[in-house]
Write an enzyme that holds these catalytic residues in place. Structure first.
Site, PDB file in Angstrom:
ATOM      1  N   ASP A   9      -3.545 -36.106 -12.150  1.00 51.46           N
ATOM      2  CA  ASP A   9      -2.667 -34.987 -12.485  1.00 51.46           C
ATOM      3  C   ASP A   9      -2.443 -34.996 -13.991  1.00 51.46           C
ATOM      4  O   ASP A   9      -2.372 -36.060 -14.607  1.00 51.46           O
ATOM      5  CB  ASP A   9      -1.327 -35.111 -11.758  1.00 51.46           C
ATOM      6  CG  ASP A   9      -1.457 -34.933 -10.250  1.00 51.46           C
ATOM      7  OD1 ASP A   9      -2.289 -34.122  -9.823  1.00 51.46           O
ATOM      8  OD2 ASP A   9      -0.702 -35.604  -9.514  1.00 51.46           O
ATOM      9  N   ASP A  18      -4.613 -28.466  -7.291  1.00 55.65           N
ATOM     10  CA  ASP A  18      -3.332 -28.074  -6.700  1.00 55.65           C
ATOM     11  C   ASP A  18      -3.061 -26.594  -6.941  1.00 55.65           C
ATOM     12  O   ASP A  18      -2.556 -25.895  -6.055  1.00 55.65           O
ATOM     13  CB  ASP A  18      -2.194 -28.906  -7.300  1.00 55.65           C
ATOM     14  CG  ASP A  18      -2.372 -30.394  -7.075  1.00 55.65           C
ATOM     15  OD1 ASP A  18      -2.976 -30.794  -6.065  1.00 55.65           O
ATOM     16  OD2 ASP A  18      -1.911 -31.169  -7.938  1.00 55.65           O
TER      17      ASP A  18
END
Length: 163
Positions: A120, A138
């Protein structure tokens, strides 16, 4: 002048999946290549930083204590189901939505298999309140769900011949 045939929903869904996967993996590779710069966070704009984070759980770090292979197995089951939905979709919007979700899921599974967790790097915040860091996979999953929920639903009438 030849007529072109319309794009089949399954081709659109496959294109969405491949695009989401490739963009996700490319941006994660760039983030990993710049580990030193992103480790402490790189301010980009007010309310937005780039920061490198490895998430060994799922959304928002939930299920962090679950063995990685169990998460991969669950994700692979979901991926197979999404692939079936993508290729069976009769509407372009549905196929695109499922394809985006599929591509995002594949991107996160690839990270889990290669790196032991999901990379991330997008950090949005207001004041001191930070949204959990996330990535383009995502975002693709979120956008796919939005497409499925908000794409205009037109009633599809099946033509039947009366006997």
């Amino acid at each position: 002048m030849g007529m072109t045939s319309p794009i089949r929903p399954s081709a659109l869904g496959a294109s969405a999946a491949v695009t989401a996967f490739v963009l996700d993996q490319a941006t994660k590779a760039m983030a990993i290549a710049n580990t030193e710069i992103l480790a402490a966070g790189l301010p980009v704009a007010p309310g937005f930083n780039l920061v490198l984070h490895r998430n060994t759980g799922v959304s928002f770090g939930m299920l962090d204590n679950v063995p990685p292979l169990a998460l991969v197995a669950l994700a692979l089951i979901i991926i197979v189901w999404l692939a079936v939905l993508t290729f069976r979709a009769e509407r372009s919007g549905d196929a695109a939505g499922y394809g985006l979700i599929l591509g995002g899921a594949l991107g996160n599974v690839a990270d889990r298999l290669r790196l032991g967790g999901v990379t991330d790097f997008l950090d949005f915040y207001i004041g001191e309140a930070h949204w959990p860091a996330f990535n383009l996979a995502d975002s693709a999953i979120f956008c796919g769900v939005v497409v499925l929920l908000l794409w205009p639903r037109r009633h599809v009438q099946r033509r039947t011949d009366a006997i």
